[in-house]
Design a protein around this motif. Structure first.
Motif, PDB file in Angstrom:
ATOM      1  N   UNK A  25       0.840  -1.191   0.000  1.00 39.62           N
ATOM      2  CA  UNK A  25       0.000   0.000   0.000  1.00 39.62           C
ATOM      3  C   UNK A  25       0.880   1.248   0.000  1.00 39.62           C
ATOM      4  N   UNK A  26       0.248   2.403  -0.080  1.00 38.31           N
ATOM      5  CA  UNK A  26       1.007   3.659  -0.046  1.00 38.31           C
ATOM      6  C   UNK A  26       1.749   3.805   1.273  1.00 38.31           C
ATOM      7  N   UNK A  27       1.109   3.385   2.360  1.00 38.11           N
ATOM      8  CA  UNK A  27       1.762   3.448   3.661  1.00 38.11           C
ATOM      9  C   UNK A  27       2.984   2.538   3.715  1.00 38.11           C
ATOM     10  N   UNK A  28       2.879   1.355   3.133  1.00 41.24           N
ATOM     11  CA  UNK A  28       3.994   0.417   3.156  1.00 41.24           C
ATOM     12  C   UNK A  28       5.151   0.905   2.278  1.00 41.24           C
TER      13      UNK A  28
ATOM     14  N   UNK B   9       5.852   4.001   1.734  1.00 43.04           N
ATOM     15  CA  UNK B   9       6.436   5.083   2.522  1.00 43.04           C
ATOM     16  C   UNK B   9       7.345   4.521   3.603  1.00 43.04           C
ATOM     17  N   UNK B  10       6.889   3.477   4.270  1.00 43.12           N
ATOM     18  CA  UNK B  10       7.687   2.854   5.332  1.00 43.12           C
ATOM     19  C   UNK B  10       8.916   2.154   4.757  1.00 43.12           C
ATOM     20  N   UNK B  11       8.786   1.599   3.559  1.00 49.17           N
ATOM     21  CA  UNK B  11       9.942   0.978   2.907  1.00 49.17           C
ATOM     22  C   UNK B  11      11.047   1.994   2.673  1.00 49.17           C
TER      23      UNK B  11
ATOM     24  N   UNK C 190      12.867   2.664  16.448  1.00 49.82           N
ATOM     25  CA  UNK C 190      12.339   3.975  16.842  1.00 49.82           C
ATOM     26  C   UNK C 190      11.674   4.662  15.649  1.00 49.82           C
ATOM     27  N   UNK C 191      12.327   4.608  14.490  1.00 50.99           N
ATOM     28  CA  UNK C 191      11.804   5.296  13.307  1.00 50.99           C
ATOM     29  C   UNK C 191      10.469   4.718  12.862  1.00 50.99           C
ATOM     30  N   UNK C 192      10.384   3.391  12.802  1.00 53.12           N
ATOM     31  CA  UNK C 192       9.148   2.761  12.316  1.00 53.12           C
ATOM     32  C   UNK C 192       8.024   2.919  13.329  1.00 53.12           C
TER      33      UNK C 192
ATOM     34  N   UNK D 178       0.912   7.616  11.588  1.00 54.15           N
ATOM     35  CA  UNK D 178      -0.075   7.184  10.604  1.00 54.15           C
ATOM     36  C   UNK D 178      -1.366   6.711  11.262  1.00 54.15           C
ATOM     37  N   UNK D 179      -1.289   6.247  12.496  1.00 54.20           N
ATOM     38  CA  UNK D 179      -2.544   5.900  13.185  1.00 54.20           C
ATOM     39  C   UNK D 179      -3.386   7.142  13.448  1.00 54.20           C
ATOM     40  N   UNK D 180      -2.717   8.264  13.629  1.00 54.28           N
ATOM     41  CA  UNK D 180      -3.436   9.524  13.846  1.00 54.28           C
ATOM     42  C   UNK D 180      -3.781  10.225  12.537  1.00 54.28           C
ATOM     43  N   UNK D 181      -2.930  10.022  11.537  1.00 57.30           N
ATOM     44  CA  UNK D 181      -3.145  10.686  10.243  1.00 57.30           C
ATOM     45  C   UNK D 181      -3.043   9.646   9.132  1.00 57.30           C
TER      46      UNK D 181
END
Length: 239
Positions: free
Chosen positions: A90-93, A95-97, A208-210, A217-220
């Protein structure tokens, strides 16, 4: 009930495929980024080819297989279906990658430069760099267990395969640094206790970063764009 169970298993299987894919791509991105930056800076070889194979096929390989056995979350059927146009990640994944790749690459470059400036030994610098990446993988494997939930809210015994795989990968790496045949093939050597402490602290930055990004992302959350509906053709009137 069989349809519900099949739907649940399908969602769990797809989620685990997504986790394994994220785990593999982020590692490859970190390695490529670190090596390219080292070449651009005209540093010595960051990792030897045998060390890259060791990282990808052995220490990394046992953990990505274990991620496939991650049990599904309780709310797996309560989640809305993913958009049809969305790929495996997904877009979130994605971004996290990118975040994982940058943090891991920066940590590897920092540790290599630190050790090489101190000892002027390429073998020592590569050994510390490889150890830092192995530790980063262990931290990241825990983070990859859930796309949204924090690692600290997950039961570490829910997936014993991953727990033992992470411990096994680290044990294999420690053994390789002390056994002469592996030392010769991989071109590594044991590192000092101070280097171990630095490697653990640098590798923990990925945790820490992730975790910070997950909390953000849980908030936004990223909201998917609604699909444009095609206008229905008007019926032609016949005279």
């Amino acid at each position: 009930m069989s349809i519900v169970a099949a739907s649940e298993e399908g969602r769990i299987a797809f989620a685990n495929i997504r986790k394994v894919t994220f785990f593999l791509i982020s590692t490859a991105l970190a390695e490529v980024a670190a090596i390219l930056v080292a070449l651009w800076l005209r540093w010595p070889m960051l990792l030897a080819p045998a060390q890259i194979l060791w990282l990808n096929l052995v220490t990394n390989g046992v953990q990505d297989l274990a991620l496939a056995f991650e049990p599904g979350s309780r709310d797996v059927l309560k989640r809305p279906p993913r958009p049809r146009r969305e790929g495996i990640l997904s877009a979130t994944m994605w971004e996290r990658t990118a975040i994982v790749g940058v943090v891991m690459a920066a940590g590897a470059l920092f540790m290599f430069n630190w050790q090489f400036d101190r000892d002027r030994s390429l073998v020592a610098a590569q050994s510390v760099t490889l150890t830092t990446l192995v530790l980063s993988e262990a931290f990241r494997a825990g983070n990859a267990r859930s796309e949204n939930r924090s690692l600290f809210t997950l039961n570490p015994l829910a997936n014993p395969f991953l727990l033992w795989a992470s411990l096994g990968a680290l044990s294999l790496h420690i053994a390789a640094m002390h056994l002469p045949p592996f030392q010769y093939v991989l071109g590594i050597e044991p590192i000092s206790g101070a280097a171990w402490i630095r490697a653990v602290l640098v590798a923990a930055t990925i945790l820490v970063a992730v975790e910070a990004r997950k909390a953000f992302r849980r908030r936004h959350p990223i909201r998917a764009r609604p699909l444009r509906q095609r206008p229905t053709p008007r019926a032609t009137q016949t005279e």
